[in-house]
Enzyme design. Structure first.
Site, PDB file in Angstrom:
ATOM      1  N   LYS A 172       0.919  -1.255  -0.028  1.00  0.00           N
ATOM      2  CA  LYS A 172       0.024  -0.039  -0.028  1.00  0.00           C
ATOM      3  C   LYS A 172       0.926   1.314  -0.066  1.00  0.00           C
ATOM      4  CE  LYS A 172      -1.861   2.838   2.863  1.00  0.00           C
ATOM      5  NZ  LYS A 172      -1.471   3.965   2.227  1.00  0.00           N
ATOM      6  N   GLY A 224       6.338   4.598   8.716  1.00  0.00           N
ATOM      7  CA  GLY A 224       5.677   5.867   8.718  1.00  0.00           C
ATOM      8  C   GLY A 224       5.932   6.567  10.216  1.00  0.00           C
ATOM      9  N   SER A 225       4.678   7.266  10.617  1.00  0.00           N
ATOM     10  CA  SER A 225       4.697   8.192  11.792  1.00  0.00           C
ATOM     11  C   SER A 225       4.551   7.255  12.859  1.00  0.00           C
ATOM     12  CB  SER A 225       3.819   9.133  11.737  1.00  0.00           C
ATOM     13  OG  SER A 225       2.493   8.681  11.807  1.00  0.00           O
ATOM     14  N   THR A 226       5.278   7.716  13.903  1.00  0.00           N
ATOM     15  CA  THR A 226       5.146   7.147  15.238  1.00  0.00           C
ATOM     16  C   THR A 226       3.606   6.880  15.563  1.00  0.00           C
ATOM     17  OG1 THR A 226       7.439   7.693  15.908  1.00  0.00           O
ATOM     18  CG2 THR A 226       5.821   7.091  17.788  1.00  0.00           C
ATOM     19  N   ALA A 228       1.079   6.608  13.690  1.00  0.00           N
ATOM     20  CA  ALA A 228       0.423   5.638  13.067  1.00  0.00           C
ATOM     21  C   ALA A 228       0.903   4.192  13.432  1.00  0.00           C
ATOM     22  CB  ALA A 228       0.285   5.889  11.462  1.00  0.00           C
ATOM     23  N   GLY A 229       2.239   4.258  13.559  1.00  0.00           N
ATOM     24  CA  GLY A 229       2.874   3.187  13.974  1.00  0.00           C
ATOM     25  C   GLY A 229       2.368   2.627  15.440  1.00  0.00           C
ATOM     26  N   GLU A 246       9.037   0.715  11.252  1.00  0.00           N
ATOM     27  CA  GLU A 246      10.214   1.839  11.131  1.00  0.00           C
ATOM     28  C   GLU A 246       9.396   3.166  11.150  1.00  0.00           C
ATOM     29  OE1 GLU A 246      13.048   0.977  11.016  1.00  0.00           O
ATOM     30  OE2 GLU A 246      13.329  -0.957  10.086  1.00  0.00           O
ATOM     31  N   CYS A 280      13.591  10.431   8.046  1.00  0.00           N
ATOM     32  CA  CYS A 280      13.345  10.023   9.424  1.00  0.00           C
ATOM     33  C   CYS A 280      14.817   9.927  10.115  1.00  0.00           C
ATOM     34  CB  CYS A 280      12.726   8.422   9.339  1.00  0.00           C
ATOM     35  SG  CYS A 280      13.774   7.362   8.301  1.00  0.00           S
ATOM     36  N   GLU A 379       9.196  15.441  16.113  1.00  0.00           N
ATOM     37  CA  GLU A 379       9.737  15.121  14.848  1.00  0.00           C
ATOM     38  C   GLU A 379       9.216  16.448  13.821  1.00  0.00           C
ATOM     39  OE1 GLU A 379       8.837  11.749  12.356  1.00  0.00           O
ATOM     40  OE2 GLU A 379      10.825  11.764  11.853  1.00  0.00           O
TER      41      GLU A 379
HETATM   42  P1  NAD Z   1       1.912   8.435   8.215  1.00  0.00           P
HETATM   43  O1  NAD Z   1       2.298   7.528   9.294  1.00  0.00           O
HETATM   44  O2  NAD Z   1       1.053   9.507   8.247  1.00  0.00           O
HETATM   45  O3  NAD Z   1       1.755   7.600   6.813  1.00  0.00           O
HETATM   46  C1  NAD Z   1       2.619   6.374   6.442  1.00  0.00           C
HETATM   47  C2  NAD Z   1       1.891   5.475   5.559  1.00  0.00           C
HETATM   48  O4  NAD Z   1       0.795   4.684   6.542  1.00  0.00           O
HETATM   49  C3  NAD Z   1       0.781   5.996   4.448  1.00  0.00           C
HETATM   50  O5  NAD Z   1       0.788   5.128   3.402  1.00  0.00           O
HETATM   51  C4  NAD Z   1      -0.421   6.128   5.206  1.00  0.00           C
HETATM   52  O6  NAD Z   1      -1.451   6.037   4.136  1.00  0.00           O
HETATM   53  C5  NAD Z   1      -0.340   4.814   6.009  1.00  0.00           C
HETATM   54  N1  NAD Z   1      -1.345   5.007   7.260  1.00  0.00           N
HETATM   55  C6  NAD Z   1      -1.439   6.111   8.120  1.00  0.00           C
HETATM   56  N2  NAD Z   1      -2.314   5.698   8.916  1.00  0.00           N
HETATM   57  C7  NAD Z   1      -2.090   4.482   9.085  1.00  0.00           C
HETATM   58  C8  NAD Z   1      -2.925   3.282   9.734  1.00  0.00           C
HETATM   59  N3  NAD Z   1      -3.649   3.939  11.036  1.00  0.00           N
HETATM   60  N4  NAD Z   1      -3.155   2.157   9.544  1.00  0.00           N
HETATM   61  C9  NAD Z   1      -2.490   1.686   8.369  1.00  0.00           C
HETATM   62  N5  NAD Z   1      -1.633   2.666   7.533  1.00  0.00           N
HETATM   63  C10 NAD Z   1      -1.985   3.680   7.757  1.00  0.00           C
HETATM   64  O7  NAD Z   1       3.182   9.033   7.884  1.00  0.00           O
HETATM   65  P2  NAD Z   1       3.857  10.220   6.724  1.00  0.00           P
HETATM   66  O8  NAD Z   1       3.568  11.606   7.324  1.00  0.00           O
HETATM   67  O9  NAD Z   1       3.062   9.840   5.579  1.00  0.00           O
HETATM   68  O10 NAD Z   1       5.374   9.917   6.652  1.00  0.00           O
HETATM   69  C11 NAD Z   1       6.264  10.509   7.548  1.00  0.00           C
HETATM   70  C12 NAD Z   1       6.716   9.778   8.706  1.00  0.00           C
HETATM   71  O11 NAD Z   1       7.300   8.632   8.421  1.00  0.00           O
HETATM   72  C13 NAD Z   1       7.716  10.365   9.733  1.00  0.00           C
HETATM   73  O12 NAD Z   1       7.289  10.566  11.049  1.00  0.00           O
HETATM   74  C14 NAD Z   1       9.028   9.654   9.382  1.00  0.00           C
HETATM   75  O13 NAD Z   1      10.024   9.742  10.492  1.00  0.00           O
HETATM   76  C15 NAD Z   1       8.621   8.403   9.187  1.00  0.00           C
HETATM   77  N6  NAD Z   1       9.617   7.455   8.374  1.00  0.00           N
HETATM   78  C16 NAD Z   1      10.095   6.467   9.028  1.00  0.00           C
HETATM   79  C17 NAD Z   1      11.120   5.912   8.388  1.00  0.00           C
HETATM   80  C18 NAD Z   1      11.945   4.874   9.112  1.00  0.00           C
HETATM   81  O14 NAD Z   1      12.466   3.811   8.389  1.00  0.00           O
HETATM   82  N7  NAD Z   1      12.106   4.805  10.506  1.00  0.00           N
HETATM   83  C19 NAD Z   1      11.497   6.323   7.016  1.00  0.00           C
HETATM   84  C20 NAD Z   1      10.771   7.243   6.459  1.00  0.00           C
HETATM   85  C21 NAD Z   1       9.893   7.821   7.286  1.00  0.00           C
END
Ligand code: NAD
Length: 479
Positions: A172, A224-226, A228-229, A246, A280, A379
Site C-alpha cells: 500500500k 511511517g509516523s510514530t 500511525a505505528g 520503522e 526519518c 519530529e
Molecule cells: P504516516 O504514518 O501518516 O503515513 C505513512 C503510511 O501509512 C501512508 O501510506 C499512510 O497512508 C499509512 N497510514 C497512516 N495511518 C495508518 C493506519 N492507521 N493504518 C495503516 N496505514 C496507515 O506518515 P507520513 O507523514 O506519511 O510519513 C512521515 C513519517 O514517516 C515520519 O514520521 C517519518 O519519520 C516516518 N519515516 C520513518 C522511516 C523509518 O525507516 N524509520 C522512514 C521514512 C519515514
C-alpha cells in the site's frame, strides 16, 4: 509510464474506482490521478496474494533469485523516468532521487537475490534426543505500508527481502506518491513475477488500517509516523500478528570539541537536510560544545546560506519543496513555536520570498534551544535544526539520549575512536561517524518510539521467515 489511476492485482492492471489527485510539490499543480483503494480492492489484492503463496514459497531460492534479478533489470530500465516522477510527486531533489528512487531498489533486489541463495533454508543442530532440523519458511502474505518520503527505496526495503524469502506481498503506497508505485507493477509484469506474488494498491490511512487488520494477512511491515505505528502495533498486538515498525526520529548530531568544522558542515548538509528535511534519520538536533559554540553557530549559518533552494528537477538544487501544503503548514507551525520559545532564530524561518508556487520552506536554524522545547523533542520533518549547547561528552550523550526517539544520530570528531566510544553510549538503532550513509548490508531500524524490528541486511530477510524446529531422534548422519 501511464499515469492513469490503476491498481496491480493478481498480475493485472485494474482501473481504480476511486481516485485521488497527486499534486506536484514544486508547483502545486495536478500531476495525475492516483488510485485510492477501497475495501473491495484490498480484499482482491489479499486474495490474490493468498492464492499465489503456495506456489511462490515452494519455488527454489535459486529460482526466486533469478526472477528478482529480472525484476531488478526491469526497474533499471525505468530508473530515469522513476526518479523524475518521484521528484515531481514529493519534491525530492533530483540529485538524490537518481540514486534513492532510480538505482537503489534494483540494487537491493540484487542484494537479496544473492543473499537468499546463500541462506540455508534448513540447518541441523545436535539435540538431547538426536538432532533438530531448524527450517526457515516464508512467513506468508505480507502487508507492506510505506510513506511518501522515499517511496521507491522504502518499498524496496520490504519487497526485496519478502519476495526473496518466498512471501507474497500487498504493497500500500501513500496517496502523495500513488503514481510511482505502479513502476514496480510494470517491472514485475515484465520480469515475469507470477501473478498475485506482488499486488499494489495505493490508498490512504483508512485503506492502510483495513489492510493491517485483514484476516488474510500474516505479517505487517510498516514505515511511517510514530502515531500511525502505535495504532498499527496495537492492532497487530490484539491479532498476535508479527509486525515490523520503522517510525519517526529526532536524532542528534554530536559535534565533539575536536571536530573539523569544515568537514562537519559538509557532512551535515546531507546528514541534517537530506530530502528537504523529510528523512526519518536526520540529525535535526545539533549538540554543540560550549567551548566552540559561537564558531559552530557561525559555520552553520554559513553552510545553510550556501544551500540552493529551488526547482527540485535541477540537479544543482539542495533543497526542494516539502511534499504538500499540509506538510509545509505543519513545519511553519513548528517554526512559529520555536519563535515563541526562548530559542534564537539564526537562519531562515519562513517561506523563501522568491518561491511563489509549491510548498517551500527556507532552511532554518534555531540556536540556544532547550532540549525540552517542542522543536527539540518533536519530529518536524522539514528543514529545521535546533542547536543545543553542552559541556563535556557526558552531557552531550545525556542530551542525545533525552529523547522519545532512537533511530539514528551522528558524531563529528577528528578522533574516530573517541567518536565511536560516544556512539556506543547513544541509545539508538543506527549512528554515523563523520557522515551518515545507510549500509544495506547492515540492519536498519530504531529503538524506543522509533520502532520495532529491523530492515536491511540478513536481519531484514529474517523478518520474513517463520522458524520451524523439527525434533528428530538419533544422529543426523542420514542427512
Ligand atoms: P504516516 O504514518 O501518516 O503515513 C505513512 C503510511 O501509512 C501512508 O501510506 C499512510 O497512508 C499509512 N497510514 C497512516 N495511518 C495508518 C493506519 N492507521 N493504518 C495503516 N496505514 C496507515 O506518515 P507520513 O507523514 O506519511 O510519513 C512521515 C513519517 O514517516 C515520519 O514520521 C517519518 O519519520 C516516518 N519515516 C520513518 C522511516 C523509518 O525507516 N524509520 C522512514 C521514512 C519515514
Amino acid at each position: 509510464m501511464s499515469t492513469a489511476a490503476r491498481f496491480f492485482i493478481d498480475g493485472e492492471f485494474r482501473a481504480a474506482g476511486q481516485v485521488q489527485p497527486v499534486i506536484e510539490a514544486a508547483t502545486g499543480e495536478p500531476l495525475g490521478d492516483g488510485a485510492s483503494a477501497a475495501e473491495a480492492d484490498i480484499d482482491a489484492a489479499v486474495a490474490a496474494a493468498r492464492s499465489a503463496l503456495a506456489g511462490w514459497q515452494s519455488t527454489s531460492p535459486d529460482h526466486r533469485a533469478e526472477v528478482l534479478t529480472a525484476f531488478a533489470a526491469a526497474l533499471d530500465q525505468r530508473a530515469r523516468g522513476t526518479d523524475e516522477l518521484v521528484t515531481r510527486e514529493n519534491g525530492m531533489p533530483m540529485s538524490l532521487s537518481r540514486g534513492a528512487n532510480g538505482r537503489f531498489p534494483a540494487a537491493l533486489l540484487r542484494y537479496y537475490a544473492q543473499l537468499i541463495t546463500e541462506t540455508p533454508i534448513e540447518d541441523i543442530r545436535p539435540s538431547m534426543i538426536g538432532h533438530t532440523v531448524v527450517r526457515r519458511e516464508a512467513i506468508g502474505v505480507v502487508a507492506a505500508i510505506v510513506p511518501w518520503n522515499y517511496p521507491q527505496a522504502l518499498a524496496a526495503f520490504k519487497l526485496a527481502p519478502a519476495l526473496a524469502a518466498g512471501c507474497t506481498v500487498v504493497l500500500k503506497a501513500a496517496p502523495e506518491t500513488a503514481l510511482d508505485a505502479l513502476v514496480f507493477a510494470e517491472a514485475a509484469a515484465e520480469a515475469g513475477l507470477p501473478r498475485g506474488v506482488l499486488n499494489i494498491v495505493p490508498g490512504g490511512a483508512v485503506a492502510g488500517a483495513y489492510l493491517v487488520a485483514h484476516p488474510g494477512v500474516d505479517k505487517v511491515t510498516f514505515t511511517g509516523s510514530t502515531a500511525a505505528g502505535r495504532t498499527i502495533g496495537e492492532v497487530c498486538g490484539r491479532l498476535l500478528r508479527p509486525v515490523t515498525l520503522e517510525l519517526g526520529g529526532k536524532s542528534a548530531a554530536i559535534i565533539l570539541d575536536d571536530a573539523n568544522l569544515d568537514a562537519t558542515m559538509k557532512g551535515l548538509r546531507a546528514a541534517s537536510f537530506v530530502n528537504n528535511g523529510q528523512t526519518c534519520h536526520l540529525s535535526s538536533r545539533i549538540l554543540a560544545p560550549r567551548s566552540r559554540y559561537d564558531e559552530v553557530l557561525g559555520a552553520l549559518v554559513e553552510m545553510v546560506g550556501e544551500l540552493k533552494v529551488g526547482d527540485p528537477l535541477d540537479m544543482s538544487t539542495d533543497i526542494g519543496p516539502l511534499v504538500s501544503a499540509r506538510q509545509r503548514d505543519r513545519v511553519l507551525g513548528y517554526i512559529e513555536s520555536g519563535k515563541d520559545s526562548s530559542a534564537k532564530l539564526i537562519a531562515g524561518g519562513s517561506v523563501p520570498a522568491d518561491q511563489k508556487r509549491g510548498w517551500f520552506v527556507s532552511p532554518t536554524v534555531f540556536a540556544d534551544v532547550d532540549n525540552s522545547d517542542r522543536i527539540a523533542q518533536e519530529e518536524i520533518f522539514g528543514p529545521v535544526l535546533a542547536v543545543i549547547p553542552y559541556d563535556g561528552d557526558d552531557e552531550a550523550i545525556a542530551l542525545a539520549n533525552d529523547s522519545e526517539f532512537g533511530l539514528a544520530g551522528t558524531v563529528w570528531s577528528t578522533d574516530d575512536e573517541r567518536a565511536t566510544e560516544v556512539a556506543r553510549a547513544v541509545r539508538t538503532g543506527t549512528i554515523g561517524i563523520n557522515d551518515y550513509q545507510l549500509d544495506f548490508r547492515a540492519p536498519f531500524g530504531g529503538v524506543k518510539a522509533s520502532g520495532v524490528g529491523r530492515e536491511l541486511g540478513p536481519e531484514g530477510l529474517d523478518a520474513f521467515f517463520a522458524l520451524k524446529s523439527i525434533y528428530r531422534v538419533g544422529p543426523a548422519a542420514d542427512r
